[in-house]
Design a protein around this motif. Structure first.
Motif, PDB file in Angstrom:
ATOM      1  N   SER A   1       0.808  -1.229   0.000  1.00 35.63           N
ATOM      2  CA  SER A   1       0.000   0.000   0.000  1.00 35.63           C
ATOM      3  C   SER A   1       0.839   1.276   0.000  1.00 35.63           C
ATOM      4  O   SER A   1       0.356   2.327  -0.414  1.00 35.63           O
ATOM      5  N   ASN A   2       2.098   1.194   0.440  1.00 33.81           N
ATOM      6  CA  ASN A   2       2.933   2.401   0.488  1.00 33.81           C
ATOM      7  C   ASN A   2       3.420   2.840  -0.887  1.00 33.81           C
ATOM      8  O   ASN A   2       3.882   3.978  -1.046  1.00 33.81           O
ATOM      9  N   ILE A   3       3.348   1.957  -1.890  1.00 30.81           N
ATOM     10  CA  ILE A   3       3.866   2.315  -3.213  1.00 30.81           C
ATOM     11  C   ILE A   3       2.754   2.620  -4.212  1.00 30.81           C
ATOM     12  O   ILE A   3       3.030   2.888  -5.377  1.00 30.81           O
ATOM     13  N   TYR A   4       1.491   2.604  -3.762  1.00 37.65           N
ATOM     14  CA  TYR A   4       0.379   2.888  -4.675  1.00 37.65           C
ATOM     15  C   TYR A   4       0.310   4.373  -5.001  1.00 37.65           C
ATOM     16  O   TYR A   4       0.708   5.229  -4.211  1.00 37.65           O
TER      17      TYR A   4
END
Length: 203
Positions: A142-145
């Motif tokens: 979710s941190n790279i979306y």
């Protein structure tokens, strides 16, 4: 966290809970209908019916909430102005629909065979565990979306297009494609949205 992403997560957990409830309904003896005696099969009780249908409706609501936004959320991860990312976007949709088709094939063959030969509890437990692993993988990345800002109500924009098309139905098409945009420049008049690139594919 964007509102669309939050709704997406809510629907994921809704579907997960529905699968878990169906697994319990098929595994816990108290939640199953009484065993048939010969050709006579006693009717299920109110609790058993209730648990079963709650699980089914939660899956239906969760799936209905995920289907409209999962493909668009995936498309938001790619920049249409970058040729390399545009090619990756096409590859993403190929794999996306390939995985959906494989999932439908497995659920209609292997899972059905397992339910007939090993029991409904195991047959429901497999998709429940698979869903839990999928949610864990989704959160892990979710941190790279990329999160696109919402551009307002889509219904309002659809109505605006219909009204504008009707009012300008007699307008002549300009030769300069840059004049087809709603405003001059590279920035859309709608906050959080991008201008659509001109295409000749419909000619």
């Amino acid at each position: 966290m964007e509102e669309q992403y939050a709704r997406f997560i809510t629907n994921l957990f809704f579907q997960m809970k529905g699968l878990a409830i169906l697994t319990l309904s098929a595994s816990v003896p108290q939640l199953q209908p009484p065993t048939c005696s010969g050709t006579a099969c006693p009717e299920a009780g109110l609790l058993q019916y209730g648990i079963f249908f709650i699980g089914l409706y939660m899956i239906a609501l969760g799936t209905g909430g995920i289907k409209p936004c999962v493909s668009s959320f995936g498309a938001d991860q790619f920049d249409d102005t970058d040729p390399a990312e545009r090619a990756k976007k096409g590859s993403f949709f190929n794999w996306f629909y390939f995985c959906i088709s494989i999932g439908s094939f497995i659920s209609g063959t292997i899972i059905v065979w397992i339910q007939d030969n090993s029991g409904w509890g195991i047959g429901f437990a497999i998709p429940t565990i698979s869903m839990a692993l999928a949610i864990a993988c989704f959160f892990a990345a979710s941190n790279i979306y990329r999160y696109q800002k919402p551009g307002g109500s889509p219904l309002t924009r659809v109505c605006q297009v219909v009204v504008a098309a009707f009012r300008k139905r007699h307008a002549e098409l300009p030769n300069d494609v840059s004049l087809l945009y709603e405003v001059d420049g590279q920035i859309s008049a709608i906050e959080g949205s991008r201008k659509l690139e001109h295409t000749n594919e419909l000619k």
